[in-house]
Design a protein around this motif. Structure first.
Motif, PDB file in Angstrom:
ATOM      1  N   VAL A 184       0.904  -1.203   0.108  1.00 14.41           N
ATOM      2  CA  VAL A 184       0.023   0.156   0.051  1.00 14.41           C
ATOM      3  C   VAL A 184       0.957   1.285  -0.100  1.00 14.41           C
ATOM      4  CG1 VAL A 184      -1.826   1.414   1.299  1.00 14.41           C
ATOM      5  CG2 VAL A 184      -1.751  -1.193   1.152  1.00 14.41           C
ATOM      6  N   ILE A 185       0.699   1.989  -1.204  1.00 12.27           N
ATOM      7  CA  ILE A 185       1.497   3.177  -1.077  1.00 12.27           C
ATOM      8  C   ILE A 185       0.878   4.232  -1.095  1.00 12.27           C
ATOM      9  CG2 ILE A 185       3.199   4.289  -2.843  1.00 12.27           C
ATOM     10  CD1 ILE A 185       3.433   1.543  -4.443  1.00 12.27           C
ATOM     11  N   ALA A 186       1.343   5.331  -0.245  1.00  9.95           N
ATOM     12  CA  ALA A 186       0.618   6.779  -0.270  1.00  9.95           C
ATOM     13  C   ALA A 186       1.793   7.620  -0.967  1.00  9.95           C
ATOM     14  CB  ALA A 186       0.484   7.167   1.303  1.00  9.95           C
ATOM     15  N   ALA A 187       1.320   8.155  -1.912  1.00  9.97           N
ATOM     16  CA  ALA A 187       1.901   9.231  -2.673  1.00  9.97           C
ATOM     17  C   ALA A 187       1.522  10.604  -2.741  1.00  9.97           C
ATOM     18  CB  ALA A 187       2.022   8.723  -4.161  1.00  9.97           C
ATOM     19  N   GLY A 188       2.264  11.679  -2.949  1.00  7.87           N
ATOM     20  CA  GLY A 188       1.962  12.918  -3.258  1.00  7.87           C
ATOM     21  C   GLY A 188       2.208  13.044  -4.801  1.00  7.87           C
ATOM     22  N   PRO A 189       2.232  14.555  -5.154  1.00 10.95           N
ATOM     23  CA  PRO A 189       2.187  14.689  -6.582  1.00 10.95           C
ATOM     24  C   PRO A 189       3.698  14.427  -7.063  1.00 10.95           C
ATOM     25  CG  PRO A 189       1.849  16.613  -5.274  1.00 10.95           C
ATOM     26  CD  PRO A 189       1.644  15.547  -4.433  1.00 10.95           C
ATOM     27  N   GLY A 190       4.582  14.492  -6.161  1.00  7.47           N
ATOM     28  CA  GLY A 190       5.858  14.075  -6.485  1.00  7.47           C
ATOM     29  C   GLY A 190       6.018  12.936  -7.098  1.00  7.47           C
ATOM     30  N   VAL A 205      11.341   7.810  -1.506  1.00  6.89           N
ATOM     31  CA  VAL A 205      11.015   7.448  -0.033  1.00  6.89           C
ATOM     32  C   VAL A 205      11.613   8.599   1.001  1.00  6.89           C
ATOM     33  CG1 VAL A 205      11.493   5.822   1.666  1.00  6.89           C
ATOM     34  CG2 VAL A 205      10.565   4.957  -0.345  1.00  6.89           C
ATOM     35  N   ALA A 206      13.085   8.768   0.643  1.00  9.79           N
ATOM     36  CA  ALA A 206      13.975   9.532   1.361  1.00  9.79           C
ATOM     37  C   ALA A 206      13.157  11.264   1.192  1.00  9.79           C
ATOM     38  CB  ALA A 206      15.260   9.743   0.940  1.00  9.79           C
ATOM     39  N   GLN A 207      12.719  11.566   0.170  1.00 13.63           N
ATOM     40  CA  GLN A 207      12.214  12.925   0.017  1.00 13.63           C
ATOM     41  C   GLN A 207      10.878  12.789   0.465  1.00 13.63           C
ATOM     42  OE1 GLN A 207      13.261  14.907  -3.328  1.00 13.63           O
ATOM     43  NE2 GLN A 207      15.311  13.972  -3.565  1.00 13.63           N
ATOM     44  N   ASP A 208      10.198  11.889   0.969  1.00 10.09           N
ATOM     45  CA  ASP A 208       8.901  11.754   1.441  1.00 10.09           C
ATOM     46  C   ASP A 208       7.849  12.074   0.245  1.00 10.09           C
ATOM     47  OD1 ASP A 208       7.266  11.088   3.469  1.00 10.09           O
ATOM     48  OD2 ASP A 208       6.685  13.289   3.609  1.00 10.09           O
ATOM     49  N   VAL A 209       8.343  11.638  -1.004  1.00 11.31           N
ATOM     50  CA  VAL A 209       7.381  11.438  -2.041  1.00 11.31           C
ATOM     51  C   VAL A 209       6.356  10.719  -1.969  1.00 11.31           C
ATOM     52  CG1 VAL A 209       7.337  11.099  -4.701  1.00 11.31           C
ATOM     53  CG2 VAL A 209       9.065  13.018  -3.820  1.00 11.31           C
ATOM     54  N   TRP A 210       6.887   9.820  -1.727  1.00 10.88           N
ATOM     55  CA  TRP A 210       5.766   8.620  -1.494  1.00 10.88           C
ATOM     56  C   TRP A 210       6.344   7.833  -0.288  1.00 10.88           C
ATOM     57  CZ3 TRP A 210       6.116   4.657  -6.338  1.00 10.88           C
ATOM     58  CH2 TRP A 210       7.370   4.393  -6.175  1.00 10.88           C
ATOM     59  N   ARG A 211       5.582   6.931   0.437  1.00  9.51           N
ATOM     60  CA  ARG A 211       5.604   6.199   1.852  1.00  9.51           C
ATOM     61  C   ARG A 211       5.015   4.802   1.390  1.00  9.51           C
ATOM     62  NH1 ARG A 211       1.859   6.727   5.767  1.00  9.51           N
ATOM     63  NH2 ARG A 211       1.216   8.734   4.556  1.00  9.51           N
ATOM     64  N   VAL A 212       5.491   3.959   2.130  1.00 11.28           N
ATOM     65  CA  VAL A 212       4.946   2.400   2.100  1.00 11.28           C
ATOM     66  C   VAL A 212       4.100   2.511   3.441  1.00 11.28           C
ATOM     67  CG1 VAL A 212       5.221   0.124   2.490  1.00 11.28           C
ATOM     68  CG2 VAL A 212       6.650   1.416   0.858  1.00 11.28           C
ATOM     69  N   VAL A 213       2.849   2.296   3.380  1.00 10.97           N
ATOM     70  CA  VAL A 213       2.049   2.126   4.384  1.00 10.97           C
ATOM     71  C   VAL A 213       1.836   0.862   5.118  1.00 10.97           C
ATOM     72  CG1 VAL A 213      -0.473   2.276   5.185  1.00 10.97           C
ATOM     73  CG2 VAL A 213       0.327   4.157   3.436  1.00 10.97           C
ATOM     74  N   MET A 219       8.357  -3.706  -3.213  1.00  8.76           N
ATOM     75  CA  MET A 219       7.479  -3.550  -4.532  1.00  8.76           C
ATOM     76  C   MET A 219       7.770  -2.346  -5.295  1.00  8.76           C
ATOM     77  SD  MET A 219       5.895  -6.588  -4.830  1.00  8.76           S
ATOM     78  CE  MET A 219       4.720  -6.058  -5.762  1.00  8.76           C
ATOM     79  N   LEU A 220       8.325  -1.420  -4.295  1.00 13.05           N
ATOM     80  CA  LEU A 220       8.438  -0.044  -5.095  1.00 13.05           C
ATOM     81  C   LEU A 220       9.299   0.030  -6.310  1.00 13.05           C
ATOM     82  CD1 LEU A 220       8.992   2.409  -1.886  1.00 13.05           C
ATOM     83  CD2 LEU A 220       6.771   1.983  -3.210  1.00 13.05           C
ATOM     84  N   ASP A 221      10.210  -0.721  -6.196  1.00 10.00           N
ATOM     85  CA  ASP A 221      11.097  -0.724  -7.461  1.00 10.00           C
ATOM     86  C   ASP A 221      10.245  -1.546  -8.511  1.00 10.00           C
ATOM     87  OD1 ASP A 221      13.507   0.056  -6.426  1.00 10.00           O
ATOM     88  OD2 ASP A 221      13.915  -1.702  -5.299  1.00 10.00           O
ATOM     89  N   ARG A 222       9.747  -2.785  -8.144  1.00 14.43           N
ATOM     90  CA  ARG A 222       8.819  -3.154  -9.271  1.00 14.43           C
ATOM     91  C   ARG A 222       7.710  -2.171  -9.808  1.00 14.43           C
ATOM     92  NH1 ARG A 222       5.526  -8.713  -8.898  1.00 14.43           N
ATOM     93  NH2 ARG A 222       7.370  -9.156  -7.235  1.00 14.43           N
ATOM     94  N   PHE A 223       7.045  -1.260  -8.952  1.00 17.73           N
ATOM     95  CA  PHE A 223       6.218  -0.088  -9.557  1.00 17.73           C
ATOM     96  C   PHE A 223       6.712   0.837 -10.104  1.00 17.73           C
ATOM     97  CE2 PHE A 223       3.984   3.817  -9.173  1.00 17.73           C
ATOM     98  CZ  PHE A 223       2.850   3.242  -9.240  1.00 17.73           C
ATOM     99  N   ALA A 224       8.010   1.253 -10.105  1.00 19.21           N
ATOM    100  CA  ALA A 224       8.667   2.152 -10.608  1.00 19.21           C
ATOM    101  C   ALA A 224       8.908   1.536 -12.118  1.00 19.21           C
ATOM    102  CB  ALA A 224       9.975   2.555  -9.995  1.00 19.21           C
ATOM    103  N   ALA A 225       9.231   0.344 -12.259  1.00 20.78           N
ATOM    104  CA  ALA A 225       9.678  -0.350 -13.221  1.00 20.78           C
ATOM    105  C   ALA A 225       8.369  -0.495 -14.312  1.00 20.78           C
ATOM    106  CB  ALA A 225      10.403  -1.743 -13.064  1.00 20.78           C
ATOM    107  N   THR A 226       7.571  -0.555 -13.767  1.00 18.88           N
ATOM    108  CA  THR A 226       6.166  -1.171 -14.460  1.00 18.88           C
ATOM    109  C   THR A 226       5.448   0.318 -14.964  1.00 18.88           C
ATOM    110  OG1 THR A 226       5.814  -2.965 -12.897  1.00 18.88           O
ATOM    111  CG2 THR A 226       3.997  -2.254 -14.234  1.00 18.88           C
ATOM    112  N   PHE A 227       5.341   1.154 -14.066  1.00 17.98           N
ATOM    113  CA  PHE A 227       4.829   2.393 -14.593  1.00 17.98           C
ATOM    114  C   PHE A 227       5.833   3.394 -14.553  1.00 17.98           C
ATOM    115  CE2 PHE A 227       1.715   0.051 -11.973  1.00 17.98           C
ATOM    116  CZ  PHE A 227       0.952  -0.029 -12.753  1.00 17.98           C
TER     117      PHE A 227
END
Lengths: 234, 234
Positions: A184-190, A205-213, A219-227
């Motif tokens: 579950v990912i919570a993301a901002g516009p960044g 993650v470090a810049q708080d652009v998104w965060r794993v709830v 899975m974040l890496d996979r998300f970034a590769a997929t989208f």
DNA sequence: CCGGATCCGAATCGATACTG
DNA sequence: CAGTATCGATTCGGATCCGG
């Protein structure tokens, strides 16, 4: 109400006369996600004046792009015809093209469930996803909550919130009721910067652009590769 | 002159804000053929008010879609940036989509060299052409004369008339000065029915939709196979 | 609440004229 | 050639209202 003609005998001109008026393509974008009520459209396109929405829907029906369908229970929905649905790759390509030029959101810019759903489709890379294990993401942006189920080259997006009750369950054929998401990912516009590759998932993650709830942070890496939408809309 | 915002943070919205205004995509269509002077554009888009043309060109420059290039000799041209050129597949796809809905031309509908050039590209089927011998067509429609040189999966269109003098020979690199065409075809607007497959080449001759002015009449079949837009824009 | 229709001021567009 | 200026005609936007 003859559409204002451009005075040319040309396919591009004809197309623009049909879907080039203000708000028309955004109405179509939302209808690409599924049939929608008048009220749904009005809500999803908060700034469209009601008379314009009504006028566009009439014009789009005349052009054979949109169909008006009464519901059994009550009310009615608008949906794309086959002809209108042919615009899907075009709208997605436009979305990829425009994405490259997106800056940060203005103070009045909203994110809606339908626009984010389409955005996921614009960024989806089936050829990448095909080489990965199936995945189930839950994505929170502003008050929109989506579940993106990736299985091979197929992407299925289900809108969890804001709670739009399913308009016609019969039309939702094939939509799985997803169980638990892998992450579950919570993301901002960044999140835009992740999709563009400007930020790596970790940097984001470090810049708080998104965060794993919850769930698997891997899975974040996979998300970034997929989208992903690279330079040139690739 | 902030573009009227749709109030959404979305790639499609961003794209439509940049190229969705009236006349913008038609300007881009013409610029896809090559750099054009202000006067060329005004002539090709006969019905565009000059103040609108001027406004759009300014907006498209601000968006980074179009660039203004002074010529060495004198005058200046507008040309697409790389970003603007990325719209090519989108404009072509829109042309294919709109083509399906085209009826017969209205009394005030014009055919311009640029619109017909783009139309040829929308209808071109590289995968078919790749399996055929190279071919050189000369096509007359209204007072437009084009030469379409097909070689493998590549299509090159040269405008013979109306005589637009080459703006900058240096930019015309790779454009062959074609010798004799294999066939010279004079067509009316009904050529649409050939491209759609509604008429066979022979039927089109019989109905005087088009006519072989000179050369090999057998090339008509090849033309129809090479330039075709079937149902669904296939 | 749903599905609009109506009214009116503001902004844009279209047509023509004009200019450096 | 490459635009600006002007002005009436349209369209758009925002708000309100209405029948079911």
């Amino acid at each position: 109400m003859a559409a204002r003609s451009y005075g040319q005998y040309c396919g591009v001109t004809t197309a623009v006369e049909q879907v080039g008026e203000r708000w028309a393509l955004l109405i179509i974008r939302d209808l690409l996600v599924g049939p929608r009520r008048y009220t749904d459209l009005k809500q999803g396109l908060a700034k469209v004046p009601t008379n314009i929405l009504s006028t566009r829907l009439k014009e789009l029906q005349e052009s054979g792009v949109v169909r008006r369908v009464p519901l059994k229970n009550c009310g009615l929905v608008y949906e794309l015809t086959d002809y209108g649905r042919q615009l899907e790759p075009i709208v997605l390509a436009l979305g990829r093209w425009g994405f490259q030029q997106m800056g940060d959101p203005g103070p009045d810019d909203a994110v809606t469930a339908d626009s984010l759903t389409v955005a996921l489709h614009t960024a989806f890379r089936p050829e990448v996803a095909a080489g990965l294990e199936p995945a189930h993401y839950e994505l929170h942006v502003a008050d929109v909550v989506l579940r993106a189920v990736v299985d091979g080259a197929a992407l299925q997006v289900v809108q969890v919130a804001p709670a739009g009750r399913p308009v016609d369950p019969a039309r939702r054929v094939g939509v799985p009721v997803p169980g638990a998401a892998d992450v579950v990912i919570a993301a901002g516009p960044g999140i835009r910067r992740v999709v563009s590759g400007e930020l790596t998932p970790d940097e984001a993650v470090a810049q708080d652009v998104w965060r794993v709830v919850s769930g698997d942070a891997g899975m974040l890496d996979r998300f970034a590769a997929t989208f992903h939408i690279g330079p040139g809309g690739s």
